[in-house]
Design an enzyme around this catalytic site. Sequence first.
Site, short mmCIF file in Angstrom:
data_model
loop_
_atom_site.label_atom_id
_atom_site.label_comp_id
_atom_site.label_asym_id
_atom_site.label_seq_id
_atom_site.Cartn_x
_atom_site.Cartn_y
_atom_site.Cartn_z
N GLY A 34 0.82 -1.21 0.00
CA GLY A 34 0.00 0.00 0.00
C GLY A 34 0.85 1.25 0.00
O GLY A 34 2.07 1.20 0.17
N VAL A 35 0.20 2.39 -0.16
CA VAL A 35 0.93 3.65 -0.28
C VAL A 35 1.56 4.06 1.05
O VAL A 35 2.66 4.63 1.09
CB VAL A 35 0.02 4.77 -0.83
CG1 VAL A 35 -1.11 5.10 0.13
CG2 VAL A 35 0.83 6.02 -1.15
N CYS A 85 -4.44 -8.99 15.43
CA CYS A 85 -3.35 -9.15 14.47
C CYS A 85 -2.19 -8.23 14.81
O CYS A 85 -1.03 -8.63 14.77
CB CYS A 85 -3.85 -8.89 13.06
SG CYS A 85 -2.57 -9.01 11.79
N CYS A 87 -8.98 -7.99 7.50
CA CYS A 87 -7.85 -8.28 6.61
C CYS A 87 -8.03 -9.56 5.81
O CYS A 87 -7.74 -9.60 4.62
CB CYS A 87 -6.56 -8.33 7.41
SG CYS A 87 -6.63 -9.36 8.89
#
Length: 355
Positions: free
Chosen positions: A13-14, A100, A192
């Site tokens: 991702g960015v 997580c 997720c």
Amino acid sequence: MGKEKVLVGMSGGVDSSVSAYILKQKGYEVHGLFMRNWEDDDGSPYCSIKEDFMDAVYVADQLNIPLIEHNFAKEYKEKVFSYFLRELENGRTPNPDILCNKEIKFKEFFDFALSKDFSLIATGHYAQINKLKLLKAIDSNKDQTYFLHAIGSKALSKTLFPVGNLFKEQVRDIARKNNLVTSEKKDSTGICFIGERPFPEFISSYIKENKGIIEDENGKELGEHKGLQYYTLGQRQGIGIGGQRGSNNDPWYVAKKNIETNSLTVVQGNNHPLLFSTELVTKNTFLFNKNIKSNFRGHAKVRYRQEDQECEIDFYDDVLKVKFLKPQRAVTPGQSVVIYDGKECLGGGEINSIN
């Protein structure tokens, strides 16, 4: 002395891409790590792990940094997913992303980094650290301290959040100016391992349907539910009682999940009293500072996007008791309450009971 080595969790991702870029610009010896936490790629359009991995590879190549790929799927299923299923079967609504972070990203990943002689880890989370205190991000719309409240002081002491002092648009601007392939990539949403797929479709593969009655607050039967795991408190859509509007023509909302009778209680109207509570008690509590005194006056939130709410907090026997000054809607067992003192995140815990 050589450059300090940092292992950056690169998700494709960015935010993590720009995190790696910033750290390299600051002079760190940067390596990336792509975490495989889920292996059940069924070939559906919902699974993006192959695309995410390739994006991480491209960014690492652009930044000229090494990229490690490591599989944490076994640990994830044992420590996160199995707990997630048990909580659903017990009628609760767990938040696996918090677990997580606690068990995988800031425990397994953290331990892996130390075993490979890295002195620091970094992620693309929107949060800040100052003198071992977890602080909210500059960008209040992206702040992720809610999801990070249980990561532990040891990991926090060796973690960097490079984008925590930036606004999201600034992060994208950095990515654009440096032609990073993730500059325009959409943010991921949802749990997720479920991604964008419908929740009932996913969970039906793991938990059997256990149908029961849907009733109103007076015990009048209105229909049949498919299984309590498919519903959460405050839910309006997808209850399954069609166009039944009742006497006042208001829509129905889930107010209670009754495990003993396998029944679902629904009420009419978004502001029905049974949808509100003022007190909660936690389990699996974690505080960065356990010196909270009785009747501590602070703020808390019971869901990610909620505004901070004024409350009184007691901490005893590793349990938080939170009393809100104003009634809160749809406080949900299994979700987390996170407490704050101004910008500082003090910790939180899983909501065990409500009143």
